[in-house]
Design a protein around this motif. Structure first.
Motif, PDB file in Angstrom:
ATOM      1  N   UNK A  18       0.681  -1.185  -0.025  1.00 33.05           N
ATOM      2  CA  UNK A  18      -0.046  -0.162   0.022  1.00 33.05           C
ATOM      3  C   UNK A  18       0.855   1.076  -0.065  1.00 33.05           C
ATOM      4  N   UNK A  19       1.796   1.385   0.732  1.00 35.25           N
ATOM      5  CA  UNK A  19       2.851   2.555   0.784  1.00 35.25           C
ATOM      6  C   UNK A  19       3.615   2.564  -0.275  1.00 35.25           C
ATOM      7  N   UNK A  23       3.719   5.785  -2.550  1.00 35.41           N
ATOM      8  CA  UNK A  23       4.897   6.727  -3.189  1.00 35.41           C
ATOM      9  C   UNK A  23       5.287   6.559  -4.590  1.00 35.41           C
ATOM     10  N   UNK A  24       4.865   5.377  -5.190  1.00 39.26           N
ATOM     11  CA  UNK A  24       5.208   5.590  -6.733  1.00 39.26           C
ATOM     12  C   UNK A  24       4.225   6.700  -7.465  1.00 39.26           C
ATOM     13  N   UNK A 101       6.288  11.026  12.223  1.00 42.23           N
ATOM     14  CA  UNK A 101       5.611   9.956  12.535  1.00 42.23           C
ATOM     15  C   UNK A 101       4.176   9.762  12.068  1.00 42.23           C
ATOM     16  N   UNK A 102       3.738   8.937  11.155  1.00 43.76           N
ATOM     17  CA  UNK A 102       2.435   8.873  10.436  1.00 43.76           C
ATOM     18  C   UNK A 102       1.671   7.806  11.021  1.00 43.76           C
ATOM     19  N   UNK A 108      -2.417   9.986   1.937  1.00 43.89           N
ATOM     20  CA  UNK A 108      -1.450  10.169   0.718  1.00 43.89           C
ATOM     21  C   UNK A 108      -0.743  11.591   0.755  1.00 43.89           C
ATOM     22  N   UNK A 109      -1.461  12.512   1.200  1.00 41.82           N
ATOM     23  CA  UNK A 109      -1.009  14.050   1.459  1.00 41.82           C
ATOM     24  C   UNK A 109      -0.310  13.980   2.418  1.00 41.82           C
ATOM     25  N   UNK A 110      -0.594  13.398   3.733  1.00 39.13           N
ATOM     26  CA  UNK A 110       0.418  13.455   5.183  1.00 39.13           C
ATOM     27  C   UNK A 110       1.577  12.724   4.596  1.00 39.13           C
ATOM     28  N   UNK A 111       1.772  11.514   3.694  1.00 37.47           N
ATOM     29  CA  UNK A 111       3.004  10.835   3.475  1.00 37.47           C
ATOM     30  C   UNK A 111       3.669  11.778   2.653  1.00 37.47           C
TER      31      UNK A 111
END
Length: 193
Positions: A18-19, A23-24, A101-102, A108-111
């Motif tokens: 999922x991450x 990220x991609x 820290x997430x 997605x925006x926070x990432x």
């Protein structure tokens, strides 16, 4: 948006997937994955990423070693991901010296913001550490030059300006730094004492 190289460390393969997808989509390259901290260390050393994203659950069995290696060897910043109900979460992040820290589920925006800020802040920290190191070396060199000048002034009975000029001439003639000339003068003087 940068094309940062990222390593994911998480024991849950679906969470990594999922991450990686997010990220991609955001334009980052996931250059490696690991299920535990020790595997993460191997992947980080091999792939030399710009950032490591690790699940807080791996910060235990080998995970703190991962965080320590990242920090001590200045390999990459760390962003932690965790369940919101995890015990001692803030303390874990602090001990790992995580840049961010997430909480799951990761937005997605926070990432995006966490990745960008972690990389930018890490680059600034490395730059500041390099400047500090450079300033310490300059100060140490200045101290050595002053000490060497004092030795020349005392042993040869010359002025400070003349001592400096002689050291400078030797530096140019021998094509070595003033620090090396100063160290040689100090060493020679200590051998005589």
């Amino acid at each position: 948006m940068t094309e940062a190289r990222i390593v994911l460390v998480d024991g849950d393969q679906s969470s990594r997937k999922s991450l990686k997808g997010m990220l991609t989509k955001l334009g980052y390259w996931v250059v490696g994955e690991a299920a535990d901290g020790l595997g993460g260390i191997r992947v980080v050393r091999a792939r030399q990423p710009d950032l490591v994203i690790a699940d807080a659950s791996v910060l235990g069995a080998g995970g703190f070693e991962l965080a320590e290696v990242l920090r001590e060897d200045k390999l990459a910043p760390l962003v932690m991901v965790a369940e919101s109900h995890a015990q001692g979460l803030l303390e874990k992040a602090r001990r790992a010296r995580a840049s961010s820290l997430l909480l799951k589920p990761v937005d997605e925006q926070a990432l995006y913001w966490a990745v960008e800020l972690a990389i930018i802040n890490y680059q600034e920290i490395i730059q500041l550490e390099n400047q500090i190191k450079e300033l310490k070396e300059k100060l140490e060199t200045r101290k050595l030059v002053e000490r060497a000048k004092g030795i020349l002034m005392e042993t040869l009975g010359i002025s400070e300006a003349e001592a400096y000029r002689r050291m400078q001439k030797q530096s140019m003639d021998k094509r070595v730094s003033m620090r090396q000339i100063a160290e040689a003068i100090i060493l020679a003087h200590n051998l005589k004492s």
